[in-house]
Design a protein around this motif. Structure first.
Motif, PDB file in Angstrom:
ATOM      1  N   LEU A  42       0.848  -1.183   0.000  1.00 16.17           N
ATOM      2  CA  LEU A  42       0.000   0.000   0.000  1.00 16.17           C
ATOM      3  C   LEU A  42       0.887   1.238   0.000  1.00 16.17           C
ATOM      4  O   LEU A  42       1.580   1.525   0.971  1.00 16.17           O
ATOM      5  N   ILE A  43       0.882   1.951  -1.129  1.00 15.99           N
ATOM      6  CA  ILE A  43       1.715   3.148  -1.276  1.00 15.99           C
ATOM      7  C   ILE A  43       0.925   4.346  -0.765  1.00 15.99           C
ATOM      8  O   ILE A  43      -0.145   4.659  -1.272  1.00 15.99           O
ATOM      9  N   ARG A  44       1.499   5.009   0.242  1.00 19.22           N
ATOM     10  CA  ARG A  44       0.833   6.158   0.853  1.00 19.22           C
ATOM     11  C   ARG A  44       1.374   7.486   0.356  1.00 19.22           C
ATOM     12  O   ARG A  44       0.671   8.485   0.367  1.00 19.22           O
ATOM     13  N   ALA A  45       2.639   7.518  -0.048  1.00 19.94           N
ATOM     14  CA  ALA A  45       3.266   8.732  -0.560  1.00 19.94           C
ATOM     15  C   ALA A  45       4.516   8.304  -1.321  1.00 19.94           C
ATOM     16  O   ALA A  45       4.872   7.130  -1.317  1.00 19.94           O
ATOM     17  N   ALA A  46       5.172   9.255  -1.957  1.00 18.76           N
ATOM     18  CA  ALA A  46       6.404   8.927  -2.673  1.00 18.76           C
ATOM     19  C   ALA A  46       7.385   8.287  -1.701  1.00 18.76           C
ATOM     20  O   ALA A  46       7.757   8.889  -0.698  1.00 18.76           O
ATOM     21  N   ASP A  47       7.735   7.062  -1.981  1.00 21.55           N
ATOM     22  CA  ASP A  47       8.696   6.285  -1.191  1.00 21.55           C
ATOM     23  C   ASP A  47       8.240   6.041   0.247  1.00 21.55           C
ATOM     24  O   ASP A  47       9.052   5.890   1.146  1.00 21.55           O
ATOM     25  N   GLU A  48       6.935   6.007   0.492  1.00 14.76           N
ATOM     26  CA  GLU A  48       6.393   5.664   1.804  1.00 14.76           C
ATOM     27  C   GLU A  48       5.323   4.594   1.622  1.00 14.76           C
ATOM     28  O   GLU A  48       4.282   4.827   1.013  1.00 14.76           O
ATOM     29  N   VAL A  49       5.630   3.407   2.160  1.00 18.26           N
ATOM     30  CA  VAL A  49       4.833   2.216   1.885  1.00 18.26           C
ATOM     31  C   VAL A  49       4.537   1.482   3.187  1.00 18.26           C
ATOM     32  O   VAL A  49       5.334   1.513   4.131  1.00 18.26           O
ATOM     33  N   THR A  50       3.409   0.804   3.222  1.00 18.69           N
ATOM     34  CA  THR A  50       3.138  -0.166   4.276  1.00 18.69           C
ATOM     35  C   THR A  50       2.754  -1.481   3.605  1.00 18.69           C
ATOM     36  O   THR A  50       2.213  -1.477   2.489  1.00 18.69           O
ATOM     37  N   ILE A  51       3.055  -2.569   4.261  1.00 20.60           N
ATOM     38  CA  ILE A  51       2.702  -3.900   3.759  1.00 20.60           C
ATOM     39  C   ILE A  51       1.629  -4.464   4.668  1.00 20.60           C
ATOM     40  O   ILE A  51       1.731  -4.353   5.903  1.00 20.60           O
ATOM     41  N   LEU A  52       0.613  -5.073   4.083  1.00 21.43           N
ATOM     42  CA  LEU A  52      -0.415  -5.767   4.839  1.00 21.43           C
ATOM     43  C   LEU A  52      -0.328  -7.250   4.527  1.00 21.43           C
ATOM     44  O   LEU A  52      -0.209  -7.648   3.363  1.00 21.43           O
ATOM     45  N   SER A  53      -0.400  -8.056   5.578  1.00 22.60           N
ATOM     46  CA  SER A  53      -0.298  -9.500   5.460  1.00 22.60           C
ATOM     47  C   SER A  53      -1.445 -10.133   6.248  1.00 22.60           C
ATOM     48  O   SER A  53      -1.800  -9.640   7.329  1.00 22.60           O
ATOM     49  N   PRO A  54      -2.027 -11.223   5.746  1.00 19.09           N
ATOM     50  CA  PRO A  54      -3.126 -11.850   6.482  1.00 19.09           C
ATOM     51  C   PRO A  54      -2.650 -12.456   7.795  1.00 19.09           C
ATOM     52  O   PRO A  54      -1.537 -12.981   7.886  1.00 19.09           O
ATOM     53  N   THR A  55      -3.512 -12.348   8.803  1.00 14.31           N
ATOM     54  CA  THR A  55      -3.215 -12.914  10.124  1.00 14.31           C
ATOM     55  C   THR A  55      -4.540 -13.228  10.801  1.00 14.31           C
ATOM     56  O   THR A  55      -5.597 -13.195  10.167  1.00 14.31           O
ATOM     57  N   ARG A  56      -4.483 -13.483  12.079  1.00  9.86           N
ATOM     58  CA  ARG A  56      -5.679 -13.689  12.908  1.00  9.86           C
ATOM     59  C   ARG A  56      -5.578 -12.768  14.125  1.00  9.86           C
ATOM     60  O   ARG A  56      -4.487 -12.503  14.623  1.00  9.86           O
ATOM     61  N   ASP A  57      -6.737 -12.292  14.583  1.00  5.05           N
ATOM     62  CA  ASP A  57      -6.731 -11.470  15.789  1.00  5.05           C
ATOM     63  C   ASP A  57      -6.708 -12.369  17.022  1.00  5.05           C
ATOM     64  O   ASP A  57      -6.596 -13.595  16.909  1.00  5.05           O
ATOM     65  N   GLU A  58      -6.821 -11.777  18.191  1.00  4.57           N
ATOM     66  CA  GLU A  58      -6.728 -12.531  19.441  1.00  4.57           C
ATOM     67  C   GLU A  58      -7.830 -13.574  19.596  1.00  4.57           C
ATOM     68  O   GLU A  58      -7.659 -14.558  20.308  1.00  4.57           O
ATOM     69  N   GLU A  59      -8.963 -13.357  18.948  1.00  2.00           N
ATOM     70  CA  GLU A  59     -10.066 -14.322  19.010  1.00  2.00           C
ATOM     71  C   GLU A  59     -10.048 -15.313  17.854  1.00  2.00           C
ATOM     72  O   GLU A  59     -10.961 -16.103  17.692  1.00  2.00           O
ATOM     73  N   GLY A  60      -9.016 -15.240  17.021  1.00  2.29           N
ATOM     74  CA  GLY A  60      -8.894 -16.179  15.909  1.00  2.29           C
ATOM     75  C   GLY A  60      -9.615 -15.764  14.640  1.00  2.29           C
ATOM     76  O   GLY A  60      -9.695 -16.536  13.694  1.00  2.29           O
ATOM     77  N   ARG A  61     -10.110 -14.540  14.602  1.00  2.00           N
ATOM     78  CA  ARG A  61     -10.808 -14.051  13.405  1.00  2.00           C
ATOM     79  C   ARG A  61      -9.792 -13.507  12.411  1.00  2.00           C
ATOM     80  O   ARG A  61      -8.757 -12.951  12.803  1.00  2.00           O
ATOM     81  N   PRO A  62     -10.094 -13.617  11.113  1.00  7.51           N
ATOM     82  CA  PRO A  62      -9.184 -13.074  10.096  1.00  7.51           C
ATOM     83  C   PRO A  62      -8.981 -11.576  10.271  1.00  7.51           C
ATOM     84  O   PRO A  62      -9.904 -10.848  10.634  1.00  7.51           O
ATOM     85  N   ALA A  63      -7.754 -11.141  10.015  1.00 12.21           N
ATOM     86  CA  ALA A  63      -7.397  -9.722  10.121  1.00 12.21           C
ATOM     87  C   ALA A  63      -6.173  -9.493   9.242  1.00 12.21           C
ATOM     88  O   ALA A  63      -5.654 -10.415   8.617  1.00 12.21           O
ATOM     89  N   TRP A  64      -5.738  -8.250   9.180  1.00 16.14           N
ATOM     90  CA  TRP A  64      -4.496  -7.884   8.493  1.00 16.14           C
ATOM     91  C   TRP A  64      -3.469  -7.460   9.530  1.00 16.14           C
ATOM     92  O   TRP A  64      -3.821  -6.880  10.557  1.00 16.14           O
ATOM     93  N   SER A  65      -2.205  -7.708   9.238  1.00 21.03           N
ATOM     94  CA  SER A  65      -1.122  -7.221  10.088  1.00 21.03           C
ATOM     95  C   SER A  65      -0.161  -6.398   9.239  1.00 21.03           C
ATOM     96  O   SER A  65      -0.199  -6.464   8.006  1.00 21.03           O
ATOM     97  N   ARG A  66       0.692  -5.648   9.911  1.00 14.98           N
ATOM     98  CA  ARG A  66       1.746  -4.874   9.253  1.00 14.98           C
ATOM     99  C   ARG A  66       3.079  -5.536   9.608  1.00 14.98           C
ATOM    100  O   ARG A  66       3.682  -5.199  10.623  1.00 14.98           O
ATOM    101  N   PRO A  67       3.572  -6.475   8.783  1.00 17.22           N
ATOM    102  CA  PRO A  67       4.772  -7.222   9.143  1.00 17.22           C
ATOM    103  C   PRO A  67       6.038  -6.379   9.227  1.00 17.22           C
ATOM    104  O   PRO A  67       7.007  -6.793   9.862  1.00 17.22           O
TER     105      PRO A  67
END
Length: 111
Positions: A42-67
């Motif tokens: 996910l590109i937020r600005a010139a040369d500023e990026v975040t990555i989202l990766s699938p994970t699970r939350d504390e209750e085991g539900r699907p969520a995204w994480s920022r690795p």
């Protein structure tokens, strides 16, 4: 990501969502259409990026994480990390969304 959807269908839905928002969307790596893991660059600005990766939350539900952490990283850092992940998993999907205004909304919470 909804675990019941095939990866290819989820990616197609994101393409449509980004088209509606007029956001550039790229499939950088096309993985297994049925169950390939999906990483989002996910590109937020010139040369500023975040990555989202699938994970699970504390209750085991699907969520995204920022690795790579909550802070935005340089695009080169993100690309290097994504390249390593492809080496571990050849069935991996990598999609890129250019969204400096923050219009794109993930389908799951980010934990």
């Amino acid at each position: 990501m909804n675990q019941r959807l095939k990866s290819s269908i989820w990616v197609e839905a994101q393409i449509r969502q980004c088209n509606r928002l007029a956001l550039p969307f790229y499939v950088l790596a096309c993985g297994d259409g049925d169950a390939g893991m999906i990483l989002i660059k996910l590109i937020r600005a010139a040369d500023e990026v975040t990555i989202l990766s699938p994970t699970r939350d504390e209750e085991g539900r699907p969520a995204w994480s920022r690795p790579l952490g909550e802070e935005l990283v340089a695009e080169e850092t993100a690309d290097s990390w994504l390249s390593r992940q492809q080496g571990y998993d050849p069935d991996l999907w990598i999609i890129e969304i250019d969204d400096p205004a923050g219009l794109w909304d993930p389908d799951l919470p980010i934990v």
